[in-house]
Design an enzyme around this catalytic site. Sequence first.
Site, PDB file in Angstrom:
ATOM      1  N   THR A 193       0.848  -1.180   0.000  1.00  0.00           N
ATOM      2  CA  THR A 193       0.000   0.000   0.000  1.00  0.00           C
ATOM      3  C   THR A 193       0.889   1.237   0.000  1.00  0.00           C
ATOM      4  O   THR A 193       2.080   1.158   0.288  1.00  0.00           O
ATOM      5  CB  THR A 193      -0.901   0.016   1.238  1.00  0.00           C
ATOM      6  OG1 THR A 193      -0.079   0.109   2.407  1.00  0.00           O
ATOM      7  CG2 THR A 193      -1.731  -1.258   1.320  1.00  0.00           C
ATOM      8  N   GLU A 338      -5.708  -4.009  -1.487  1.00  0.00           N
ATOM      9  CA  GLU A 338      -6.167  -5.146  -0.691  1.00  0.00           C
ATOM     10  C   GLU A 338      -7.280  -5.939  -1.354  1.00  0.00           C
ATOM     11  O   GLU A 338      -7.613  -7.029  -0.881  1.00  0.00           O
ATOM     12  CB  GLU A 338      -6.650  -4.664   0.683  1.00  0.00           C
ATOM     13  CG  GLU A 338      -5.560  -4.123   1.581  1.00  0.00           C
ATOM     14  CD  GLU A 338      -5.288  -2.641   1.401  1.00  0.00           C
ATOM     15  OE1 GLU A 338      -4.693  -2.037   2.292  1.00  0.00           O
ATOM     16  OE2 GLU A 338      -5.683  -2.083   0.357  1.00  0.00           O
ATOM     17  N   LYS A 447     -15.874  16.706   9.302  1.00  0.00           N
ATOM     18  CA  LYS A 447     -16.968  16.589  10.261  1.00  0.00           C
ATOM     19  C   LYS A 447     -17.269  17.969  10.811  1.00  0.00           C
ATOM     20  O   LYS A 447     -16.502  18.527  11.598  1.00  0.00           O
ATOM     21  CB  LYS A 447     -16.603  15.622  11.384  1.00  0.00           C
ATOM     22  CG  LYS A 447     -16.491  14.175  10.922  1.00  0.00           C
ATOM     23  CD  LYS A 447     -16.298  13.205  12.075  1.00  0.00           C
ATOM     24  CE  LYS A 447     -16.275  11.771  11.569  1.00  0.00           C
ATOM     25  NZ  LYS A 447     -16.096  10.800  12.663  1.00  0.00           N
ATOM     26  N   TRP A 452     -21.156  14.697   8.601  1.00  0.00           N
ATOM     27  CA  TRP A 452     -20.116  14.455   7.598  1.00  0.00           C
ATOM     28  C   TRP A 452     -20.383  15.270   6.334  1.00  0.00           C
ATOM     29  O   TRP A 452     -21.509  15.337   5.840  1.00  0.00           O
ATOM     30  CB  TRP A 452     -20.069  12.974   7.234  1.00  0.00           C
ATOM     31  CG  TRP A 452     -19.443  12.128   8.300  1.00  0.00           C
ATOM     32  CD1 TRP A 452     -18.808  12.562   9.420  1.00  0.00           C
ATOM     33  CD2 TRP A 452     -19.429  10.700   8.353  1.00  0.00           C
ATOM     34  NE1 TRP A 452     -18.371  11.504  10.167  1.00  0.00           N
ATOM     35  CE2 TRP A 452     -18.739  10.347   9.531  1.00  0.00           C
ATOM     36  CE3 TRP A 452     -19.916   9.697   7.531  1.00  0.00           C
ATOM     37  CZ2 TRP A 452     -18.524   9.019   9.901  1.00  0.00           C
ATOM     38  CZ3 TRP A 452     -19.701   8.376   7.886  1.00  0.00           C
ATOM     39  CH2 TRP A 452     -19.013   8.040   9.066  1.00  0.00           C
TER      40      TRP A 452
END
Length: 968
Positions: A193, A338, A447, A452
């Site tokens: 990653t 992944e 936030k 959100w």
Amino acid sequence: MQGLMQHGALTLDKIIDHAAQWHGGREVVTRSVEGPIVRTTYAEIHGRAKRVSNLLLALGIKPGDRVGTLAWNTARHIETWYGIMGIGAVCHTLNPRLFPEQIAWIADHGGDRVIFTDLTFLPIIAGIIPRLPKVEHVVVFTDRDHMPKDFHLSGEAPHFKGLLCYEDLVAEQSADCVWGGFDEGTAAGLCYTSGTTGDPKGVMYSHRSNFLHTFITMQPDVMGLSQRDVILPVVPMFHANAWGVAFSAPATGAKIVMPGARMDGAAIHELLETEGVTFSAAVPTVWQMLLQHLESTGSKITTLKKVVIGGAACPESIIRAFHEKYGVEVVHAWGMTETSPVGTLSTMTDQLEKLSYDEQIPYRLKQGRPPMGVELKLTDDDGKPLPYDGKAFGHLKIRGPIIAAEYFRGAGGKILDEEGFFDTGDVATIDEMGFMQITDRAKDVVKSGGEWISTIEIENIAVGHPKAALAAVIGVAHPKWDERPILLVKLKEGETATKEEFLDFLQGKIAKWWMPDDVVFVDEIPLGATGKIDKKLIRQRMKDYVLPTIGSAATGSATLAAADGAQAAVLYAPEPVEAPEDVIEEGEAPQAEAPVEPVHEPEVVAAQAAIEPAAEPLSVEALAAALPDPEPVPVAHLEAAEPISPEDVFPHAPLVEPQAKPLAATPEEAFDAPPVFVAEEAPLAMPLSSAKPRKAKAAKTSSGDKASSGDKGGWAAPILTGAVAIALAPAVLVVVGALGAKTGLLDKALAYDFLTRDLAPLIAWFSLLTGLLGVVVAMIGGIRRHWRRALLALAITVATLGVFFLATGTSARAAPVGDVATDWKAPLGFSDNVLAQRGEAAAPVLDEPSLPVGSELFAGRRVAEVNAETCPAARTLVLTRSPADAYEAAKAAVQAKGLTLVTDDPGEGRLEAAGASFWYGLKDDLVVRVRPDAGGARVDVRSVARDEGGDLGRNCGRVTGVLKAIEG
């Protein structure tokens, strides 16, 4: 009861085998790093890949070893991929767009032993090799004419044996190499990653997972590839296997066009048109460059039918431009390293296909539906499931046979929840039709007032402004709402704009309370190694930014004086914001309020008192230099004589260096500061400075050791020194014998039989006498002066004898015979071929061998009984698998143990192999038998040494090791 179908392990070598046999003449076209367009076929790639396999074997690569590639999309890269994976080694793709320090850390953590690279990346190689002690060879993807004449490393690397020429090595090898034969769960590829928080983490793909991922990508509702397609994978092979195209293209027999190092709009357009490309895949920034090239030149696209866009959210402007101007379908996709990486795709359902294109757009902008084999779910912060209503924002989790179960070397600990789902780190919604939409990364979401705000949605709209080239949204601290969004815009070349233009453009397209509190124009928006906007770096650069102040005339806000009577600081008071009506009704959003009154909490007072008045805006000319292009600069041609200079290998500031000076509060100045790589957690666990010299210890010598020849007891010192030397002699003999046999300087009879088995134990017993004598000498010569030497001689002797005793002298250890089997009722024998290889002088292979009278503990007993005591793990293995599957597992286990196959007879369920010990080269023969059983399959193993006498447990270890590997 199991089915009665044939079994075949899903290993990736079968993909290129299929392509070579049934699509052998299909072209693979490459824009080479040296410059020219190069053409080959799947049949030629297949043969050259087998030559690469033999090259790797010649370099000592074994199954499970990691081989690194630092390279562009080329035919040579594909050859190397299949050459690595075909022999059970692991292809570790390295991302050249990372910092060199990260590349070095990743290659070292991955355990790479060999690296294949392009000419472009030799400066990187020059800088990282001194930090990679396991890498002895670097193979350069080029021919002899283009090999650099002058190559210098940036530091000392005594382990490195120099650069190797790929074409020379491939030409020297045979195309005859056995592929496969191992379990489908064997590791095939390793991809790290990008390390957005903490160290990068390795995702280890298996042959099975990549094979299943290939089937998934070939589904009509995924990529829908066929033999009739011409595929241009612009997405690099070091980005999660080029999204699987490097497997799915040969699997279908599609023509594949590899772009090499050039991925600008003009170069991509040239390949699209000259090669008749019908399908392509890349990140949004690539398609933006292509569209800008088409617009500026008036060029057209004539053959391209479909593009898959992933890696970042695709703006509506790109989707519409492809469809309305060029008739190209855009499929929005989402995935991760992944997830192999395909997770979802926005292919239209039959119901949506009946709608107009404008009505389809909301769904095309989403990341789409999961294909067969992928499961999704949304949860809240407490892990509770959320509804699929298109409104509930939650943590996106994913499960399936192509999803990572853990990271390489256990990094990150447990990564699956109780139901086996992996938390992607994304925040998303899923609607009633199954379309998933990423609203943010969990760490990037803004936030505000407990609600959100989707930065991605604002960015996608803002980048549709005709003057915008790129846009990014981040959250900044706010004393009342915790965070508020600000919009950063990179304008197209030659354009100018105002804050109001962009805020007006967003009006009516997003909720009022989502509206950015500021618009900052910057010269560059940094992209990460995978082409995504690097918000981590943006946040680091903007850490000193403060929201613009609003005068009291506009808002009626008061001023707040500093406690020490210094200049007053203005407390930011935003204009009242309103939530959407439907949200207000549900009580989900911040309520509209009156202008903010002065806040008297001590934390806010302290924070505001430290804020300097906002500086005058800087002109564009006064801004700092933009961030360097994160992509390596491609080269079309590298002259053979051109020296590679390592000075430019590490152009970025060291990861551990502090910033030269604090970032200014002015947004543009802060944003365009020199780049500093700062992770949200510790960036890399790799030391970047040389080791500190050790402090010399003061020599301590006892008064007894300093005694002159005239001192009493001085005569004892040389005697005790001799006793220590005799005590060390057995260990020295064993080491000399082992090294001599390993290097070929000593034959087995001298190295093992004489030095190790006969002379070393004899001297060890003799050293026991000299050690006891040393104690007596020390007592006579002065125990206070000489007890250390006497004790050292005795301790070494006892330890040496203990090792010999544990190895040969107890019933819990190896018996004095080199014959271990799991089944003595129907004992396994060897074929005539193996017996001929053993030779007439070898130990006989008997059905019921017994030990000679002189074998002390086991004298006269049957070997079968002795095995039960000395090797209890050697027992018949019963598996709940089909015999064919068990045979494949047994074959993979034998090869994984480094044994050489002699007999491979799946019809009879029989394997024979030969092996040798690491140090002395002591040879053993092993046979495996796989038979049907009521519950599945029955596996027996026997391993017999070619030499008479004991084997110090070597064959017990071979048998138990193979059994454990078969059992999985």
